[in-house]
Design an enzyme around this catalytic site. Structure first.
Site, PDB file in Angstrom:
ATOM      1  N   GLY A  68      35.088  71.556  68.009  1.00 46.33           N
ATOM      2  CA  GLY A  68      36.027  72.274  67.449  1.00 46.33           C
ATOM      3  C   GLY A  68      36.801  71.129  66.289  1.00 46.33           C
ATOM      4  N   LYS A 101      28.050  71.978  60.033  1.00 48.09           N
ATOM      5  CA  LYS A 101      29.350  71.753  59.217  1.00 48.09           C
ATOM      6  C   LYS A 101      29.143  70.280  58.651  1.00 48.09           C
ATOM      7  CE  LYS A 101      31.392  69.028  62.411  1.00 48.09           C
ATOM      8  NZ  LYS A 101      31.919  67.892  62.169  1.00 48.09           N
ATOM      9  N   GLU A 144      26.259  61.665  60.693  1.00 51.00           N
ATOM     10  CA  GLU A 144      25.408  62.407  61.519  1.00 51.00           C
ATOM     11  C   GLU A 144      24.807  63.577  60.545  1.00 51.00           C
ATOM     12  OE1 GLU A 144      22.685  63.521  64.103  1.00 51.00           O
ATOM     13  OE2 GLU A 144      24.268  62.002  64.944  1.00 51.00           O
ATOM     14  N   VAL A 199      24.633  55.485  59.821  1.00 49.26           N
ATOM     15  CA  VAL A 199      24.400  56.675  59.205  1.00 49.26           C
ATOM     16  C   VAL A 199      25.292  57.897  59.700  1.00 49.26           C
ATOM     17  CG1 VAL A 199      22.642  58.497  58.601  1.00 49.26           C
ATOM     18  CG2 VAL A 199      22.097  55.948  58.600  1.00 49.26           C
ATOM     19  N   SER A 243      36.832  61.419  58.718  1.00 48.56           N
ATOM     20  CA  SER A 243      35.555  62.131  59.140  1.00 48.56           C
ATOM     21  C   SER A 243      34.549  61.017  58.557  1.00 48.56           C
ATOM     22  CB  SER A 243      35.557  63.406  58.370  1.00 48.56           C
ATOM     23  OG  SER A 243      34.066  63.853  58.277  1.00 48.56           O
ATOM     24  N   ARG A 244      33.572  60.853  59.435  1.00 56.52           N
ATOM     25  CA  ARG A 244      32.651  59.831  58.720  1.00 56.52           C
ATOM     26  C   ARG A 244      31.726  60.504  57.888  1.00 56.52           C
ATOM     27  NH1 ARG A 244      28.464  56.090  62.443  1.00 56.52           N
ATOM     28  NH2 ARG A 244      30.159  54.745  62.459  1.00 56.52           N
ATOM     29  N   ASN A 245      31.380  61.569  57.894  1.00 61.42           N
ATOM     30  CA  ASN A 245      30.483  62.683  57.031  1.00 61.42           C
ATOM     31  C   ASN A 245      31.279  62.783  55.823  1.00 61.42           C
ATOM     32  OD1 ASN A 245      28.027  63.618  58.800  1.00 61.42           O
ATOM     33  ND2 ASN A 245      29.774  63.898  60.057  1.00 61.42           N
ATOM     34  N   TRP A 250      35.107  59.036  70.053  1.00 59.66           N
ATOM     35  CA  TRP A 250      35.396  60.269  70.739  1.00 59.66           C
ATOM     36  C   TRP A 250      35.364  60.362  72.036  1.00 59.66           C
ATOM     37  CZ3 TRP A 250      37.950  64.059  70.997  1.00 59.66           C
ATOM     38  CH2 TRP A 250      37.417  65.529  71.207  1.00 59.66           C
ATOM     39  N   SER A 306      38.667  62.102  66.104  1.00 58.49           N
ATOM     40  CA  SER A 306      39.064  61.178  67.584  1.00 58.49           C
ATOM     41  C   SER A 306      40.024  60.533  67.444  1.00 58.49           C
ATOM     42  CB  SER A 306      37.759  60.348  67.879  1.00 58.49           C
ATOM     43  OG  SER A 306      37.414  59.488  66.872  1.00 58.49           O
TER      44      SER A 306
END
Length: 332
Positions: free
Chosen positions: A137, A192, A282, A280, A255-257, A12, A141
Protein backbone atom coordinates in the site's frame (compact mmCIF):
# COMPACT_ATOMS: atom_id res chain seq x y z
CA UNK A 1 -2.14 -10.00 21.46
CA UNK A 2 0.27 -11.92 19.21
CA UNK A 3 3.96 -12.68 19.20
CA UNK A 4 5.19 -11.01 16.01
CA UNK A 5 8.68 -11.35 14.58
CA UNK A 6 10.02 -9.02 11.88
CA UNK A 7 12.89 -10.41 9.81
CA UNK A 8 14.95 -7.44 8.67
CA UNK A 9 15.37 -4.20 10.59
CA UNK A 10 15.57 -1.70 7.77
CA UNK A 11 13.46 1.46 7.77
CA UNK A 12 10.21 -0.21 6.65
CA UNK A 13 10.71 -3.33 8.76
CA UNK A 14 11.35 -1.23 11.86
CA UNK A 15 8.42 1.08 11.12
CA UNK A 16 6.11 -1.90 10.70
CA UNK A 17 7.48 -3.40 13.90
CA UNK A 18 6.40 -0.20 15.64
CA UNK A 19 2.96 -0.49 14.02
CA UNK A 20 2.58 -4.03 15.37
CA UNK A 21 3.86 -3.00 18.82
CA UNK A 22 1.47 -0.03 18.93
CA UNK A 23 -1.33 -2.51 18.16
CA UNK A 24 -0.48 -4.27 21.45
CA UNK A 25 1.67 -7.17 20.27
CA UNK A 26 5.01 -8.44 21.53
CA UNK A 27 7.45 -7.66 18.71
CA UNK A 28 10.89 -9.15 18.09
CA UNK A 29 13.10 -7.66 15.39
CA UNK A 30 15.74 -9.90 13.78
CA UNK A 31 18.81 -8.31 12.19
CA UNK A 32 22.29 -9.48 11.23
CA UNK A 33 23.91 -6.16 12.21
CA UNK A 34 25.00 -6.31 15.88
CA UNK A 35 24.78 -2.53 16.27
CA UNK A 36 21.14 -2.52 15.12
CA UNK A 37 20.25 -5.41 17.45
CA UNK A 38 21.92 -3.66 20.39
CA UNK A 39 20.31 -0.33 19.56
CA UNK A 40 16.76 -1.70 19.47
CA UNK A 41 17.17 -4.15 22.35
CA UNK A 42 19.04 -1.92 24.79
CA UNK A 43 18.17 1.64 23.75
CA UNK A 44 14.83 1.34 21.88
CA UNK A 45 16.34 3.04 18.82
CA UNK A 46 17.37 2.07 15.31
CA UNK A 47 19.89 4.82 14.78
CA UNK A 48 21.22 3.16 11.62
CA UNK A 49 18.04 2.61 9.60
CA UNK A 50 15.32 4.72 11.21
CA UNK A 51 16.95 7.59 13.13
CA UNK A 52 13.81 9.74 12.93
CA UNK A 53 12.22 7.70 15.74
CA UNK A 54 13.60 8.77 19.11
CA UNK A 55 12.10 5.92 21.12
CA UNK A 56 10.62 2.65 19.90
CA UNK A 57 7.88 1.02 22.01
CA UNK A 58 8.88 -0.91 25.14
CA UNK A 59 7.24 -4.05 23.73
CA UNK A 60 9.81 -4.17 20.88
CA UNK A 61 13.08 -6.02 21.27
CA UNK A 62 15.71 -7.45 18.92
CA UNK A 63 17.98 -10.44 18.44
CA UNK A 64 20.55 -11.67 15.96
CA UNK A 65 19.78 -15.33 16.72
CA UNK A 66 17.54 -16.91 14.08
CA UNK A 67 16.01 -19.61 16.26
CA UNK A 68 15.41 -17.26 19.15
CA UNK A 69 13.76 -14.77 16.79
CA UNK A 70 11.04 -17.07 15.46
CA UNK A 71 10.57 -19.85 18.05
CA UNK A 72 7.39 -18.43 19.62
CA UNK A 73 6.12 -16.36 16.69
CA UNK A 74 2.46 -16.38 15.66
CA UNK A 75 3.14 -14.03 12.74
CA UNK A 76 6.49 -13.69 10.96
CA UNK A 77 6.94 -10.56 8.88
CA UNK A 78 9.61 -10.59 6.16
CA UNK A 79 11.19 -7.22 5.39
CA UNK A 80 14.43 -8.22 3.66
CA UNK A 81 15.71 -6.71 0.40
CA UNK A 82 13.80 -8.54 -2.31
CA UNK A 83 16.82 -9.73 -4.30
CA UNK A 84 18.37 -11.34 -1.19
CA UNK A 85 15.21 -12.75 0.38
CA UNK A 86 15.43 -16.30 -0.90
CA UNK A 87 18.97 -16.89 0.36
CA UNK A 88 18.25 -15.24 3.72
CA UNK A 89 15.02 -17.17 4.27
CA UNK A 90 16.50 -20.57 3.53
CA UNK A 91 18.31 -20.25 6.89
CA UNK A 92 14.89 -20.10 8.59
CA UNK A 93 13.25 -23.01 6.74
CA UNK A 94 13.42 -25.53 9.57
CA UNK A 95 12.85 -22.97 12.35
CA UNK A 96 9.40 -21.58 11.46
CA UNK A 97 6.63 -22.71 13.88
CA UNK A 98 4.12 -25.08 12.31
CA UNK A 99 1.14 -22.72 12.44
CA UNK A 100 2.84 -19.35 12.01
CA UNK A 101 1.57 -17.03 9.27
CA UNK A 102 4.38 -15.56 7.15
CA UNK A 103 3.77 -12.03 5.87
CA UNK A 104 5.83 -10.30 3.19
CA UNK A 105 6.42 -6.55 3.13
CA UNK A 106 8.75 -6.88 0.15
CA UNK A 107 8.07 -5.28 -3.23
CA UNK A 108 9.96 -6.70 -6.17
CA UNK A 109 10.41 -9.41 -8.77
CA UNK A 110 13.27 -11.84 -8.24
CA UNK A 111 15.81 -10.95 -10.91
CA UNK A 112 17.34 -14.42 -11.27
CA UNK A 113 14.02 -16.28 -11.63
CA UNK A 114 11.41 -13.67 -12.61
CA UNK A 115 9.25 -14.86 -9.72
CA UNK A 116 7.09 -12.77 -7.42
CA UNK A 117 7.97 -12.48 -3.73
CA UNK A 118 5.12 -14.80 -2.71
CA UNK A 119 6.62 -17.50 -4.92
CA UNK A 120 10.17 -16.89 -3.66
CA UNK A 121 9.15 -16.89 0.02
CA UNK A 122 6.98 -19.98 -0.22
CA UNK A 123 9.67 -21.89 -2.09
CA UNK A 124 12.44 -20.87 0.32
CA UNK A 125 10.39 -21.82 3.40
CA UNK A 126 8.42 -24.69 1.81
CA UNK A 127 5.31 -22.87 2.98
CA UNK A 128 1.71 -23.67 1.94
CA UNK A 129 -0.21 -20.87 0.24
CA UNK A 130 -2.78 -20.56 3.02
CA UNK A 131 -0.03 -19.52 5.48
CA UNK A 132 1.45 -16.79 3.26
CA UNK A 133 0.22 -13.19 3.18
CA UNK A 134 1.41 -10.08 1.36
CA UNK A 135 1.05 -6.49 2.58
CA UNK A 136 1.26 -3.56 0.19
CA UNK A 137 0.00 0.00 0.00
CA UNK A 138 0.99 3.68 0.14
CA UNK A 139 3.39 3.24 3.05
CA UNK A 140 6.44 5.51 2.98
CA UNK A 141 8.32 4.21 5.99
CA UNK A 142 9.25 7.53 7.61
CA UNK A 143 5.65 8.76 7.53
CA UNK A 144 4.36 5.49 9.02
CA UNK A 145 7.10 5.72 11.65
CA UNK A 146 5.87 9.25 12.44
CA UNK A 147 2.45 7.68 13.12
CA UNK A 148 0.74 9.62 10.34
CA UNK A 149 -2.57 7.96 9.29
CA UNK A 150 -2.00 5.27 6.64
CA UNK A 151 -3.53 2.08 5.28
CA UNK A 152 -2.56 -0.98 3.27
CA UNK A 153 -3.95 -4.27 1.98
CA UNK A 154 -3.10 -7.71 3.36
CA UNK A 155 -3.81 -10.54 0.93
CA UNK A 156 -3.89 -14.26 1.59
CA UNK A 157 -5.57 -17.15 -0.22
CA UNK A 158 -7.07 -18.02 3.16
CA UNK A 159 -9.18 -14.95 3.96
CA UNK A 160 -9.34 -15.94 7.63
CA UNK A 161 -5.56 -15.70 7.91
CA UNK A 162 -5.64 -12.32 6.19
CA UNK A 163 -8.18 -11.26 8.81
CA UNK A 164 -5.92 -12.52 11.63
CA UNK A 165 -3.03 -10.38 10.36
CA UNK A 166 -5.27 -7.34 9.82
CA UNK A 167 -6.74 -7.57 13.32
CA UNK A 168 -3.32 -8.04 14.90
CA UNK A 169 -1.55 -5.22 13.06
CA UNK A 170 -4.17 -2.48 12.73
CA UNK A 171 -4.13 0.35 15.24
CA UNK A 172 -5.44 3.91 15.64
CA UNK A 173 -3.22 5.27 12.82
CA UNK A 174 -2.63 2.23 10.59
CA UNK A 175 -5.49 0.25 9.00
CA UNK A 176 -5.20 -3.02 7.10
CA UNK A 177 -7.87 -4.12 4.61
CA UNK A 178 -8.16 -7.76 3.53
CA UNK A 179 -8.10 -9.49 0.16
CA UNK A 180 -7.52 -12.90 -1.40
CA UNK A 181 -5.79 -11.45 -4.48
CA UNK A 182 -2.18 -12.28 -3.58
CA UNK A 183 -1.01 -12.02 -7.20
CA UNK A 184 -2.56 -8.59 -7.65
CA UNK A 185 -1.19 -7.14 -4.41
CA UNK A 186 2.26 -8.57 -5.15
CA UNK A 187 2.36 -7.17 -8.69
CA UNK A 188 1.05 -3.76 -7.61
CA UNK A 189 3.82 -3.46 -5.07
CA UNK A 190 6.61 -4.41 -7.43
CA UNK A 191 5.62 -3.10 -10.84
CA UNK A 192 4.77 0.43 -9.67
CA UNK A 193 8.46 0.92 -8.85
CA UNK A 194 9.20 0.98 -12.58
CA UNK A 195 6.65 3.76 -13.03
CA UNK A 196 8.19 5.67 -10.12
CA UNK A 197 11.59 5.53 -11.81
CA UNK A 198 10.10 7.04 -14.97
CA UNK A 199 8.16 9.75 -13.13
CA UNK A 200 11.22 10.63 -11.07
CA UNK A 201 13.33 10.82 -14.21
CA UNK A 202 10.87 13.17 -15.90
CA UNK A 203 10.72 15.39 -12.82
CA UNK A 204 14.50 15.41 -12.52
CA UNK A 205 14.76 16.45 -16.16
CA UNK A 206 12.48 19.43 -15.50
CA UNK A 207 9.12 18.18 -16.76
CA UNK A 208 6.02 19.09 -14.75
CA UNK A 209 2.57 17.78 -13.79
CA UNK A 210 1.20 16.96 -17.24
CA UNK A 211 4.13 14.69 -18.09
CA UNK A 212 4.17 13.04 -14.65
CA UNK A 213 0.42 12.39 -14.79
CA UNK A 214 0.70 10.93 -18.28
CA UNK A 215 3.45 8.53 -17.21
CA UNK A 216 1.58 7.45 -14.09
CA UNK A 217 -1.72 6.89 -15.91
CA UNK A 218 -0.28 5.01 -18.87
CA UNK A 219 1.99 3.09 -16.53
CA UNK A 220 -0.99 2.04 -14.44
CA UNK A 221 -2.79 0.81 -17.56
CA UNK A 222 0.31 -1.21 -18.46
CA UNK A 223 0.59 -2.59 -14.94
CA UNK A 224 -3.13 -3.54 -14.83
CA UNK A 225 -3.02 -5.35 -18.17
CA UNK A 226 0.06 -7.28 -17.09
CA UNK A 227 -1.56 -8.17 -13.76
CA UNK A 228 -4.76 -9.38 -15.38
CA UNK A 229 -2.79 -11.58 -17.76
CA UNK A 230 -0.95 -13.06 -14.77
CA UNK A 231 -4.22 -13.96 -13.04
CA UNK A 232 -4.77 -10.92 -10.81
CA UNK A 233 -8.08 -9.13 -10.23
CA UNK A 234 -7.96 -5.83 -12.16
CA UNK A 235 -9.94 -4.14 -9.35
CA UNK A 236 -6.92 -4.55 -7.06
CA UNK A 237 -4.99 -2.07 -9.20
CA UNK A 238 -7.60 0.63 -8.51
CA UNK A 239 -7.21 0.27 -4.75
CA UNK A 240 -4.67 1.01 -2.03
CA UNK A 241 -2.10 -1.47 -3.33
CA UNK A 242 -2.35 -0.06 -6.86
CA UNK A 243 -3.35 3.57 -7.31
CA UNK A 244 -2.71 4.37 -3.65
CA UNK A 245 0.86 3.12 -3.65
CA UNK A 246 1.50 4.63 -7.07
CA UNK A 247 0.49 8.12 -5.88
CA UNK A 248 2.73 7.91 -2.82
CA UNK A 249 5.72 6.41 -4.61
CA UNK A 250 5.58 8.75 -7.62
CA UNK A 251 5.06 11.93 -5.64
CA UNK A 252 7.57 11.93 -2.82
CA UNK A 253 11.33 12.36 -2.49
CA UNK A 254 11.06 9.85 0.37
CA UNK A 255 10.62 7.19 -2.31
CA UNK A 256 13.96 5.63 -3.24
CA UNK A 257 12.68 4.74 -6.72
CA UNK A 258 11.45 8.29 -7.40
CA UNK A 259 14.73 9.75 -6.13
CA UNK A 260 16.80 7.29 -8.17
CA UNK A 261 14.85 8.26 -11.29
CA UNK A 262 15.19 11.97 -10.50
CA UNK A 263 18.96 11.58 -10.34
CA UNK A 264 18.93 9.89 -13.74
CA UNK A 265 16.86 12.78 -15.08
CA UNK A 266 19.42 15.24 -13.80
CA UNK A 267 22.06 13.51 -15.91
CA UNK A 268 23.61 11.05 -13.48
CA UNK A 269 24.56 7.60 -14.77
CA UNK A 270 23.07 4.46 -13.23
CA UNK A 271 26.31 3.98 -11.31
CA UNK A 272 26.28 7.58 -10.05
CA UNK A 273 22.60 7.38 -9.10
CA UNK A 274 23.30 4.15 -7.23
CA UNK A 275 26.06 5.86 -5.25
CA UNK A 276 23.86 8.88 -4.54
CA UNK A 277 21.03 6.63 -3.34
CA UNK A 278 23.29 4.46 -1.19
CA UNK A 279 22.15 1.42 -3.12
CA UNK A 280 20.08 0.29 -6.10
CA UNK A 281 16.35 1.11 -6.01
CA UNK A 282 14.17 -2.00 -6.32
CA UNK A 283 12.66 -0.72 -9.56
CA UNK A 284 16.00 -1.12 -11.33
CA UNK A 285 16.16 -4.95 -11.30
CA UNK A 286 12.36 -5.09 -11.57
CA UNK A 287 12.33 -3.21 -14.89
CA UNK A 288 13.83 -6.03 -16.92
CA UNK A 289 11.67 -8.54 -15.07
CA UNK A 290 8.58 -6.60 -16.21
CA UNK A 291 9.81 -6.58 -19.82
CA UNK A 292 10.40 -10.33 -19.66
CA UNK A 293 7.01 -10.91 -18.04
CA UNK A 294 5.30 -8.90 -20.75
CA UNK A 295 6.95 -10.98 -23.46
CA UNK A 296 5.99 -14.20 -21.70
CA UNK A 297 2.36 -13.17 -21.24
CA UNK A 298 1.96 -11.40 -24.59
CA UNK A 299 1.31 -7.97 -23.02
CA UNK A 300 2.84 -4.78 -24.39
CA UNK A 301 5.00 -2.96 -21.82
CA UNK A 302 6.20 0.21 -23.60
CA UNK A 303 7.06 2.11 -20.43
CA UNK A 304 9.08 -0.74 -18.97
CA UNK A 305 10.84 -1.26 -22.31
CA UNK A 306 11.70 2.44 -22.49
CA UNK A 307 13.03 2.41 -18.92
CA UNK A 308 15.11 -0.68 -19.69
CA UNK A 309 16.74 1.30 -22.48
CA UNK A 310 17.52 4.05 -19.96
CA UNK A 311 19.07 1.61 -17.50
CA UNK A 312 20.97 -0.58 -19.96
CA UNK A 313 21.64 1.69 -22.94
CA UNK A 314 21.90 5.06 -21.20
CA UNK A 315 19.26 6.87 -23.29
CA UNK A 316 18.13 10.32 -22.09
CA UNK A 317 14.78 11.28 -20.61
CA UNK A 318 13.74 12.93 -23.88
CA UNK A 319 14.50 9.72 -25.74
CA UNK A 320 12.62 7.67 -23.15
CA UNK A 321 9.54 9.87 -23.51
CA UNK A 322 9.71 9.79 -27.29
CA UNK A 323 9.45 6.00 -27.16
CA UNK A 324 6.06 6.40 -25.47
CA UNK A 325 4.82 8.51 -28.41
CA UNK A 326 5.16 5.94 -31.17
CA UNK A 327 2.82 7.72 -33.59
CA UNK A 328 0.15 5.01 -33.51
CA UNK A 329 -3.43 6.08 -32.83
CA UNK A 330 -5.18 3.72 -30.43
CA UNK A 331 -8.05 3.65 -27.96
CA UNK A 332 -7.24 4.36 -24.33
Amino acid sequence: MKNITVLGAGAWGTAFGQVAADAGNNVTMWAIEPEIVEGIRDHHRNEVRLPSVDCLPDNMTATGDRQDAVKNADIIVVAIAAQFARVALEEFKDLIPQNAIVVSLMKGIEKTTGKRMDEAVREALELPAERFAAISGPNLSKQVADRQPAAAVVACENIDNARIVAQACSNKYFQLYISTDVIGVELCGSLKNVIALAVGMARGAGYAENTAAMIQTRGLAELTALGAAAGADPKTFAGLAGVGDLIATCGSPLSRNYTFGANLGKGLSVEEATAASNGVAEGVPTTQAVVDMGKKLGVATPLAVAMSHVLHDGITCDMMLSELFDGNISEE
